[in-house]
Design a protein around this motif. Structure first.
Motif, PDB file in Angstrom:
ATOM      1  N   THR A 162      47.901 -20.698 -15.792  1.00  0.00           N
ATOM      2  CA  THR A 162      46.721 -20.295 -15.029  1.00  0.00           C
ATOM      3  C   THR A 162      45.894 -19.373 -15.908  1.00  0.00           C
ATOM      4  O   THR A 162      46.437 -18.496 -16.583  1.00  0.00           O
ATOM      5  CB  THR A 162      47.141 -19.562 -13.738  1.00  0.00           C
ATOM      6  N   ARG A 163      44.602 -19.573 -15.924  1.00  0.00           N
ATOM      7  CA  ARG A 163      43.689 -18.751 -16.723  1.00  0.00           C
ATOM      8  C   ARG A 163      43.041 -17.702 -15.825  1.00  0.00           C
ATOM      9  O   ARG A 163      42.476 -18.040 -14.786  1.00  0.00           O
ATOM     10  CB  ARG A 163      42.623 -19.639 -17.375  1.00  0.00           C
ATOM     11  N   PHE A 164      43.111 -16.444 -16.238  1.00  0.00           N
ATOM     12  CA  PHE A 164      42.501 -15.336 -15.516  1.00  0.00           C
ATOM     13  C   PHE A 164      41.322 -14.820 -16.336  1.00  0.00           C
ATOM     14  O   PHE A 164      41.464 -14.569 -17.528  1.00  0.00           O
ATOM     15  CB  PHE A 164      43.511 -14.206 -15.298  1.00  0.00           C
ATOM     16  N   PHE A 165      40.163 -14.678 -15.704  1.00  0.00           N
ATOM     17  CA  PHE A 165      38.952 -14.248 -16.381  1.00  0.00           C
ATOM     18  C   PHE A 165      38.447 -12.943 -15.800  1.00  0.00           C
ATOM     19  O   PHE A 165      38.602 -12.680 -14.607  1.00  0.00           O
ATOM     20  CB  PHE A 165      37.843 -15.300 -16.223  1.00  0.00           C
ATOM     21  N   THR A 166      37.796 -12.111 -16.660  1.00  0.00           N
ATOM     22  CA  THR A 166      37.125 -10.895 -16.220  1.00  0.00           C
ATOM     23  C   THR A 166      35.780 -10.833 -16.927  1.00  0.00           C
ATOM     24  O   THR A 166      35.713 -10.847 -18.163  1.00  0.00           O
ATOM     25  CB  THR A 166      37.941  -9.633 -16.582  1.00  0.00           C
ATOM     26  N   CYS A 167      34.712 -10.768 -16.143  1.00  0.00           N
ATOM     27  CA  CYS A 167      33.367 -10.678 -16.712  1.00  0.00           C
ATOM     28  C   CYS A 167      33.194  -9.302 -17.350  1.00  0.00           C
ATOM     29  O   CYS A 167      33.501  -8.280 -16.728  1.00  0.00           O
ATOM     30  CB  CYS A 167      32.313 -10.888 -15.620  1.00  0.00           C
ATOM     31  N   THR A 168      32.719  -9.275 -18.599  1.00  0.00           N
ATOM     32  CA  THR A 168      32.531  -7.996 -19.295  1.00  0.00           C
ATOM     33  C   THR A 168      31.261  -7.280 -18.843  1.00  0.00           C
ATOM     34  O   THR A 168      31.070  -6.127 -19.168  1.00  0.00           O
ATOM     35  CB  THR A 168      32.486  -8.192 -20.823  1.00  0.00           C
ATOM     36  N   VAL A 169      30.401  -7.959 -18.069  1.00  0.00           N
ATOM     37  CA  VAL A 169      29.164  -7.340 -17.585  1.00  0.00           C
ATOM     38  C   VAL A 169      29.377  -6.694 -16.213  1.00  0.00           C
ATOM     39  O   VAL A 169      29.126  -5.507 -16.020  1.00  0.00           O
ATOM     40  CB  VAL A 169      28.003  -8.369 -17.528  1.00  0.00           C
ATOM     41  N   CYS A 170      29.852  -7.489 -15.240  1.00  0.00           N
ATOM     42  CA  CYS A 170      29.978  -6.964 -13.866  1.00  0.00           C
ATOM     43  C   CYS A 170      31.410  -6.621 -13.466  1.00  0.00           C
ATOM     44  O   CYS A 170      31.642  -6.007 -12.431  1.00  0.00           O
ATOM     45  CB  CYS A 170      29.388  -7.954 -12.868  1.00  0.00           C
ATOM     46  N   GLY A 171      32.419  -7.057 -14.260  1.00  0.00           N
ATOM     47  CA  GLY A 171      33.818  -6.752 -13.952  1.00  0.00           C
ATOM     48  C   GLY A 171      34.454  -7.703 -12.958  1.00  0.00           C
ATOM     49  O   GLY A 171      35.616  -7.538 -12.592  1.00  0.00           O
ATOM     50  N   HIS A 172      33.708  -8.715 -12.499  1.00  0.00           N
ATOM     51  CA  HIS A 172      34.256  -9.691 -11.544  1.00  0.00           C
ATOM     52  C   HIS A 172      35.451 -10.415 -12.168  1.00  0.00           C
ATOM     53  O   HIS A 172      35.443 -10.747 -13.343  1.00  0.00           O
ATOM     54  CB  HIS A 172      33.171 -10.700 -11.152  1.00  0.00           C
TER      55      HIS A 172
END
Length: 107
Positions: free
Chosen positions: A90-100
């Motif tokens: 499973t791939r987990f992502f975190t936006c570096t702009v908004c933190g979502h």
């Protein structure tokens, strides 16, 4: 860990024998069990504080559309095996702009 010779199921100990969910049994072997690795007595890992670490230093990044920003952004990602071993990670992502944060699974 011991597996049943008859059906391949994982067995559990029951006194002086191994028993599988299908009822097959075999005697336990002390010498063989002494060579097995167990998690018994192992301590859990420490929590690592990364609050003072620059985002660019934490893990790999990729350009991907953030569902929150609705724009292509640089996002950090991490891959973990959370399902059975014969299924993809499973791939987990975190936006570096908004933190979502969000995740993706292969289906």
């Amino acid at each position: 860990m011991e597996f049943c010779d008859e059906c391949g199921s994982m067995m559990k100990t029951d006194g002086d024998k191994w028993v599988c969910p299908n009822g097959h049994e075999k005697l336990r072997d002390e010498a063989k069990e002494a060579a097995m690795t167990t998690t018994e007595g192992q301590e859990s890992g420490e929590v690592v504080d990364v609050s003072d670490v620059d985002d660019s230093e934490i893990g790999p990044t990729v350009e991907q559309k953030c569902p929150e920003c609705d724009e292509v952004r640089t996002v950090r990602y991490e891959m973990k095996q959370i399902r059975s071993a014969d299924e993809s990670e499973t791939r987990f992502f975190t936006c570096t702009v908004c933190g979502h944060k969000w995740r993706e699974d292969d289906h």
